[in-house]
Scaffold this motif. Structure first.
Motif, short mmCIF file in Angstrom:
data_model
loop_
_atom_site.label_atom_id
_atom_site.label_comp_id
_atom_site.label_asym_id
_atom_site.label_seq_id
_atom_site.Cartn_x
_atom_site.Cartn_y
_atom_site.Cartn_z
N GLY A 44 0.84 -1.19 0.00
CA GLY A 44 0.00 0.00 0.00
C GLY A 44 0.87 1.24 0.00
N TYR A 45 0.24 2.39 0.09
CA TYR A 45 0.98 3.65 0.09
C TYR A 45 1.92 3.70 1.29
N GLY A 46 3.21 3.92 1.02
CA GLY A 46 4.18 4.01 2.10
C GLY A 46 4.75 2.67 2.55
N ASP A 47 4.21 1.55 2.02
CA ASP A 47 4.73 0.23 2.42
C ASP A 47 5.99 -0.10 1.64
N GLU A 48 6.93 -0.75 2.30
CA GLU A 48 8.15 -1.20 1.63
C GLU A 48 7.91 -2.49 0.84
#
Length: 224
Positions: A44-48
């Protein structure tokens, strides 16, 4: 300087929110003769990294809710070392409260993979109202700005992982064990290798836990 630590209530709330979404994730393989279901979703957004989930249900022959909690909700890292063969050393870096501690875990792997160090803030929450449930949440924490705490970490490639586990007592007396995780092993391990092995690895933890637990069950009867 001590690392910034989010409030326990925030961690618990975000953990519950994540688990609430897992039933809508894409179903993957099943393991242990269909007993362990895996699911996944892309970052998701911001996930590595991608997220993976496993879900299994257990009758009292496997373990009761109290028995599961006594080994996963209490001294989790120490107990994991007993059934996860890659974990060679664990240390409690700092106890923040009765339900929150910083742990560092040292993993070794077959060559040519270098040892990995995972340091996490572990938060637990036990809800005794019916249906009983327990949360164990591990999030990565950086100790580099606190020299005294950082000394406790072993040397190795730094990895990062988030894990949210829930034990839920069901109406029929069974226990659902659900775990969602996202990990970045660090170093030179290609992401496609890490991704392809993740479902099997997290499913195997269920089998390894039960095998270990049954060997000690008789000597550590849980007082209810």
């Amino acid at each position: 300087r001590e690392p910034d630590i989010p409030p326990e209530s925030t961690i618990i709330s975000l953990g519950n929110e994540l688990l609430a979404t897992t039933d809508s994730w894409r179903k993957g393989k099943t393991f242990a003769k269909g007993k362990v279901l895996t699911l996944h979703r892309p970052p998701g957004y911001g996930d590595e990294s991608s997220w993976y989930c496993r879900v299994s249900r257990h009758d009292k022959e496997d373990a009761t809710f109290d028995e599961f909690w006594s080994k996963l909700g209490v001294n989790k890292a120490e107990n994991e070392k007993q059934f996860v063969s890659a974990i060679k050393q664990v240390a409690e870096v700092k106890r923040i409260s009765a339900t929150q501690s910083i742990w560092t875990l040292y993993y070794t792997y077959p060559p040519p993979v270098s040892p990995r160090v995972f340091t996490v803030l572990q938060t637990t929450y036990l809800n005794s109202a019916a249906p009983r449930s327990g949360l164990i949440i591990s999030i990565p924490i950086d100790l580099s700005e606190d020299e005294e705490l950082a000394k406790i970490e072993r040397k190795g490639v730094r990895g990062r992982y988030v894990a949210v586990e829930r034990l839920l007592e069901l109406d029929d007396g069974k226990v659902e064990w659900r775990m969602a995780t996202s990990a970045s092993p660090g170093g030179m391990i290609p992401s496609f290798i890490a991704k392809s092995s993740m479902p099997g690895q997290i499913a195997a933890d269920v089998t390894h836990f039960l095998k270990w637990f049954h060997t000690i069950r008789n000597s550590t009867a849980v007082e209810v």
